[in-house]
Write a protein that holds these residues in place. Structure first.
Motif, PDB file in Angstrom:
ATOM      1  N   ASN A   4       0.829  -1.208   0.000  1.00  0.00           N
ATOM      2  CA  ASN A   4       0.000   0.000   0.000  1.00  0.00           C
ATOM      3  C   ASN A   4       0.864   1.259   0.000  1.00  0.00           C
ATOM      4  O   ASN A   4       0.554   2.238  -0.693  1.00  0.00           O
ATOM      5  N   LYS A   5       1.941   1.264   0.761  1.00  0.00           N
ATOM      6  CA  LYS A   5       2.852   2.414   0.808  1.00  0.00           C
ATOM      7  C   LYS A   5       3.492   2.625  -0.556  1.00  0.00           C
ATOM      8  O   LYS A   5       3.603   3.760  -1.043  1.00  0.00           O
ATOM      9  N   LEU A   6       3.910   1.535  -1.197  1.00  0.00           N
ATOM     10  CA  LEU A   6       4.488   1.656  -2.538  1.00  0.00           C
ATOM     11  C   LEU A   6       3.463   2.233  -3.511  1.00  0.00           C
ATOM     12  O   LEU A   6       3.798   3.080  -4.343  1.00  0.00           O
ATOM     13  N   GLY A   7       2.209   1.795  -3.422  1.00  0.00           N
ATOM     14  CA  GLY A   7       1.151   2.324  -4.275  1.00  0.00           C
ATOM     15  C   GLY A   7       0.949   3.812  -4.064  1.00  0.00           C
ATOM     16  O   GLY A   7       0.796   4.586  -5.018  1.00  0.00           O
ATOM     17  N   THR A   8       0.976   4.241  -2.810  1.00  0.00           N
ATOM     18  CA  THR A   8       0.841   5.658  -2.484  1.00  0.00           C
ATOM     19  C   THR A   8       1.992   6.466  -3.068  1.00  0.00           C
ATOM     20  O   THR A   8       1.811   7.613  -3.477  1.00  0.00           O
ATOM     21  N   ASP A   9       3.168   5.845  -3.145  1.00  0.00           N
ATOM     22  CA  ASP A   9       4.350   6.510  -3.707  1.00  0.00           C
ATOM     23  C   ASP A   9       4.412   6.411  -5.232  1.00  0.00           C
ATOM     24  O   ASP A   9       5.419   6.793  -5.836  1.00  0.00           O
ATOM     25  N   GLY A  10       3.353   5.864  -5.855  1.00  0.00           N
ATOM     26  CA  GLY A  10       3.281   5.826  -7.304  1.00  0.00           C
ATOM     27  C   GLY A  10       3.741   4.531  -7.948  1.00  0.00           C
ATOM     28  O   GLY A  10       3.762   4.413  -9.167  1.00  0.00           O
ATOM     29  N   TRP A  11       4.122   3.545  -7.130  1.00  0.00           N
ATOM     30  CA  TRP A  11       4.577   2.262  -7.667  1.00  0.00           C
ATOM     31  C   TRP A  11       3.381   1.376  -7.990  1.00  0.00           C
ATOM     32  O   TRP A  11       2.426   1.298  -7.229  1.00  0.00           O
ATOM     33  N   GLU A  12       3.460   0.682  -9.125  1.00  0.00           N
ATOM     34  CA  GLU A  12       2.419  -0.246  -9.566  1.00  0.00           C
ATOM     35  C   GLU A  12       3.028  -1.643  -9.651  1.00  0.00           C
ATOM     36  O   GLU A  12       4.102  -1.829 -10.250  1.00  0.00           O
ATOM     37  N   LEU A  13       2.351  -2.627  -9.064  1.00  0.00           N
ATOM     38  CA  LEU A  13       2.829  -4.007  -9.151  1.00  0.00           C
ATOM     39  C   LEU A  13       2.680  -4.493 -10.588  1.00  0.00           C
ATOM     40  O   LEU A  13       1.585  -4.467 -11.157  1.00  0.00           O
ATOM     41  N   VAL A  14       3.790  -4.917 -11.184  1.00  0.00           N
ATOM     42  CA  VAL A  14       3.786  -5.404 -12.560  1.00  0.00           C
ATOM     43  C   VAL A  14       3.574  -6.910 -12.575  1.00  0.00           C
ATOM     44  O   VAL A  14       2.751  -7.432 -13.305  1.00  0.00           O
ATOM     45  N   THR A  15       4.339  -7.609 -11.752  1.00  0.00           N
ATOM     46  CA  THR A  15       4.237  -9.067 -11.703  1.00  0.00           C
ATOM     47  C   THR A  15       4.865  -9.574 -10.415  1.00  0.00           C
ATOM     48  O   THR A  15       5.616  -8.868  -9.754  1.00  0.00           O
ATOM     49  N   ALA A  16       4.540 -10.797 -10.082  1.00  0.00           N
ATOM     50  CA  ALA A  16       5.175 -11.502  -8.968  1.00  0.00           C
ATOM     51  C   ALA A  16       5.620 -12.848  -9.516  1.00  0.00           C
ATOM     52  O   ALA A  16       4.844 -13.571 -10.136  1.00  0.00           O
ATOM     53  N   LEU A  17       6.889 -13.165  -9.323  1.00  0.00           N
ATOM     54  CA  LEU A  17       7.486 -14.381  -9.863  1.00  0.00           C
ATOM     55  C   LEU A  17       7.816 -15.351  -8.734  1.00  0.00           C
ATOM     56  O   LEU A  17       8.500 -14.983  -7.781  1.00  0.00           O
ATOM     57  N   ASP A  18       7.356 -16.569  -8.865  1.00  0.00           N
ATOM     58  CA  ASP A  18       7.671 -17.619  -7.899  1.00  0.00           C
ATOM     59  C   ASP A  18       9.008 -18.228  -8.297  1.00  0.00           C
ATOM     60  O   ASP A  18       9.134 -18.834  -9.352  1.00  0.00           O
ATOM     61  N   LYS A  19      10.029 -18.030  -7.452  1.00  0.00           N
ATOM     62  CA  LYS A  19      11.346 -18.578  -7.763  1.00  0.00           C
ATOM     63  C   LYS A  19      11.381 -20.093  -7.578  1.00  0.00           C
ATOM     64  O   LYS A  19      12.320 -20.746  -7.980  1.00  0.00           O
ATOM     65  N   ASN A  20      10.360 -20.631  -6.942  1.00  0.00           N
ATOM     66  CA  ASN A  20      10.224 -22.074  -6.771  1.00  0.00           C
ATOM     67  C   ASN A  20      11.382 -22.698  -5.997  1.00  0.00           C
ATOM     68  O   ASN A  20      11.760 -23.829  -6.239  1.00  0.00           O
ATOM     69  N   ASP A  21      11.977 -21.921  -5.106  1.00  0.00           N
ATOM     70  CA  ASP A  21      13.028 -22.467  -4.234  1.00  0.00           C
ATOM     71  C   ASP A  21      12.754 -22.004  -2.810  1.00  0.00           C
ATOM     72  O   ASP A  21      12.957 -20.876  -2.466  1.00  0.00           O
ATOM     73  N   GLU A  22      12.271 -22.877  -2.013  1.00  0.00           N
ATOM     74  CA  GLU A  22      11.986 -22.571  -0.611  1.00  0.00           C
ATOM     75  C   GLU A  22      10.963 -21.456  -0.448  1.00  0.00           C
ATOM     76  O   GLU A  22      10.993 -20.709   0.519  1.00  0.00           O
ATOM     77  N   GLY A  23      10.069 -21.299  -1.407  1.00  0.00           N
ATOM     78  CA  GLY A  23       8.969 -20.351  -1.258  1.00  0.00           C
ATOM     79  C   GLY A  23       9.295 -18.895  -1.484  1.00  0.00           C
ATOM     80  O   GLY A  23       8.567 -18.026  -1.028  1.00  0.00           O
ATOM     81  N   HIS A  24      10.373 -18.579  -2.176  1.00  0.00           N
ATOM     82  CA  HIS A  24      10.704 -17.189  -2.458  1.00  0.00           C
ATOM     83  C   HIS A  24       9.874 -16.657  -3.624  1.00  0.00           C
ATOM     84  O   HIS A  24       9.682 -17.329  -4.618  1.00  0.00           O
ATOM     85  N   VAL A  25       9.413 -15.415  -3.474  1.00  0.00           N
ATOM     86  CA  VAL A  25       8.668 -14.726  -4.519  1.00  0.00           C
ATOM     87  C   VAL A  25       9.348 -13.380  -4.758  1.00  0.00           C
ATOM     88  O   VAL A  25       9.760 -12.707  -3.813  1.00  0.00           O
ATOM     89  N   ILE A  26       9.466 -12.993  -6.023  1.00  0.00           N
ATOM     90  CA  ILE A  26       9.990 -11.673  -6.369  1.00  0.00           C
ATOM     91  C   ILE A  26       8.832 -10.845  -6.903  1.00  0.00           C
ATOM     92  O   ILE A  26       8.168 -11.251  -7.858  1.00  0.00           O
TER      93      ILE A  26
END
Length: 72
Positions: A42-64
């Motif tokens: 929410n803070k990033l959204g307020t600062d003008g950032w838009e979520l483009v994508t979320a990538l599952d690295k598929n190693d121990e549950g990491h997401v980028i």
């Protein structure tokens, strides 16, 4: 032509890395607080950032999560 800047966040079940800072679950037996992740997004959204994508690295549950916003 529109120019963009990008920001990436790595999120795991127990930690989140943003702008060189690490946010960890206070209890290693508990997942990172969903409230903390929501507030951060929410803070990033307020600062003008838009979520483009979320990538599952598929190693121990990491997401980028990748965000963008127009360059000023």
């Amino acid at each position: 032509m529109q120019k963009w800047e990008y920001k990436t966040i790595m999120i795991s079940a127990y930690s989140m890395n943003l702008d060189g800072k690490s946010y960890n679950s206070p209890n290693p037996d508990l997942d990172l607080d969903v409230y903390l992740i929501g507030n951060t997004f929410n803070k990033l959204g307020t600062d003008g950032w838009e979520l483009v994508t979320a990538l599952d690295k598929n190693d121990e549950g990491h997401v980028i999560a990748i965000f963008k916003r127009p360059c000023e």
